[in-house]
Scaffold this motif. Sequence first.
Motif, PDB file in Angstrom:
ATOM      1  N   LEU A   7       4.107 -19.313 -17.711  1.00 32.30           N
ATOM      2  CA  LEU A   7       4.107 -19.698 -19.123  1.00 32.30           C
ATOM      3  C   LEU A   7       5.397 -19.237 -19.776  1.00 32.30           C
ATOM      4  CD1 LEU A   7       0.462 -18.723 -20.091  1.00 32.30           C
ATOM      5  CD2 LEU A   7       1.341 -21.003 -19.668  1.00 32.30           C
ATOM      6  N   GLN A  13       4.082 -19.877 -27.611  1.00 29.99           N
ATOM      7  CA  GLN A  13       3.254 -21.024 -27.238  1.00 29.99           C
ATOM      8  C   GLN A  13       1.918 -20.977 -27.988  1.00 29.99           C
ATOM      9  OE1 GLN A  13       2.941 -21.494 -23.015  1.00 29.99           O
ATOM     10  NE2 GLN A  13       1.468 -23.171 -23.154  1.00 29.99           N
ATOM     11  N   ALA A  17       0.581 -23.520 -30.932  1.00 29.63           N
ATOM     12  CA  ALA A  17      -0.737 -24.151 -30.797  1.00 29.63           C
ATOM     13  C   ALA A  17      -1.587 -23.874 -32.038  1.00 29.63           C
ATOM     14  CB  ALA A  17      -1.441 -23.630 -29.539  1.00 29.63           C
ATOM     15  N   ARG A  33     -10.796 -19.896 -29.349  1.00 33.05           N
ATOM     16  CA  ARG A  33     -11.068 -20.944 -28.361  1.00 33.05           C
ATOM     17  C   ARG A  33     -10.235 -22.201 -28.650  1.00 33.05           C
ATOM     18  NH1 ARG A  33     -15.372 -21.812 -24.899  1.00 33.05           N
ATOM     19  NH2 ARG A  33     -16.472 -20.056 -25.846  1.00 33.05           N
ATOM     20  N   THR A  36      -6.466 -21.464 -27.699  1.00 32.23           N
ATOM     21  CA  THR A  36      -6.169 -21.443 -26.259  1.00 32.23           C
ATOM     22  C   THR A  36      -6.338 -22.831 -25.646  1.00 32.23           C
ATOM     23  OG1 THR A  36      -8.422 -20.632 -25.828  1.00 32.23           O
ATOM     24  CG2 THR A  36      -6.650 -18.989 -25.924  1.00 32.23           C
ATOM     25  N   ALA A  37      -7.327 -23.586 -26.135  1.00 34.99           N
ATOM     26  CA  ALA A  37      -7.496 -24.957 -25.639  1.00 34.99           C
ATOM     27  C   ALA A  37      -6.283 -25.810 -26.003  1.00 34.99           C
ATOM     28  CB  ALA A  37      -8.779 -25.572 -26.207  1.00 34.99           C
ATOM     29  N   GLU A  38      -5.808 -25.669 -27.227  1.00 31.93           N
ATOM     30  CA  GLU A  38      -4.640 -26.424 -27.676  1.00 31.93           C
ATOM     31  C   GLU A  38      -3.386 -26.040 -26.887  1.00 31.93           C
ATOM     32  OE1 GLU A  38      -2.442 -29.151 -29.940  1.00 31.93           O
ATOM     33  OE2 GLU A  38      -4.619 -28.861 -29.957  1.00 31.93           O
ATOM     34  N   ALA A  39      -3.283 -24.744 -26.563  1.00 29.47           N
ATOM     35  CA  ALA A  39      -2.120 -24.260 -25.808  1.00 29.47           C
ATOM     36  C   ALA A  39      -2.226 -24.593 -24.326  1.00 29.47           C
ATOM     37  CB  ALA A  39      -1.967 -22.754 -25.999  1.00 29.47           C
ATOM     38  N   GLY A  40      -3.439 -24.958 -23.879  1.00 31.95           N
ATOM     39  CA  GLY A  40      -3.639 -25.269 -22.469  1.00 31.95           C
ATOM     40  C   GLY A  40      -3.620 -24.046 -21.575  1.00 31.95           C
ATOM     41  N   VAL A  41      -4.137 -22.923 -22.107  1.00 29.54           N
ATOM     42  CA  VAL A  41      -4.182 -21.688 -21.332  1.00 29.54           C
ATOM     43  C   VAL A  41      -5.618 -21.175 -21.278  1.00 29.54           C
ATOM     44  CG1 VAL A  41      -1.814 -21.075 -21.972  1.00 29.54           C
ATOM     45  CG2 VAL A  41      -3.720 -20.193 -23.341  1.00 29.54           C
ATOM     46  N   LYS A  43      -8.816 -18.730 -21.801  1.00 27.50           N
ATOM     47  CA  LYS A  43      -9.241 -18.006 -23.002  1.00 27.50           C
ATOM     48  C   LYS A  43      -8.754 -16.559 -23.027  1.00 27.50           C
ATOM     49  CE  LYS A  43     -13.501 -19.276 -22.315  1.00 27.50           C
ATOM     50  NZ  LYS A  43     -14.964 -19.408 -22.404  1.00 27.50           N
TER      51      LYS A  43
END
Length: 200
Positions: A7, A13, A17, A33, A36-41, A43
């Motif tokens: 990353l 990042q 997000a 949540r 982290t979902a928006e960042a694609g990482v 949780k």
Amino acid sequence: MPTGVALRDVRQQLFDAAERVLLRDGAPGLTSRAVTAEAGVAKGVLHKHFEDFDAFLAELVQDRIARLEGQAAALRDSAGTGTVAGNLIGALMDLFDSVAVSIVGLVIFRDELRARLPRAQPAFGIPVLTDAVAMISAYLNEECELGRIAADADVDALALSLIGAGHMLFAGRDGVAPEPEEVGKVVNAVIADVTQRRLL
């Protein structure tokens, strides 16, 4: 060597997000949540870098405040050039981009977040907005010294009026900024007295 895709600057990042979530879903939709979902990482990545979600949000706001320092320096450097009104219109248009307006809403929405933010001087008001008032006040002081606005102008009151009116103009527009002409009407109304008296 760790497996998977490395990353790049994870904190940035996550901040990026969070800003996208904030713009799309507003303060109520900004959760760990969702970020982290928006960042694609995973949780757990957010909690690896921040004590908890409010610590993350406090750093997000402080990151936005830090960006004001560059804007403040550029605005002070513009003193004596162009017109006072034009410089202020440009500053307000830059200052109240959709992310900044959303950040202010977030600070108002979350009591826990406000409690974590360092207190600016004066200790009242809303972080980001109080920093913006200081930025405008410093610029107006420069213009006072240059004689482009009245020497006895109450620059702190003018700055407070400009930021308060600016926030009202930009808030609640779902990312559609007012036209510069609309901002200009407010700016000119606020500074008219101190620029006209200088000319008398």
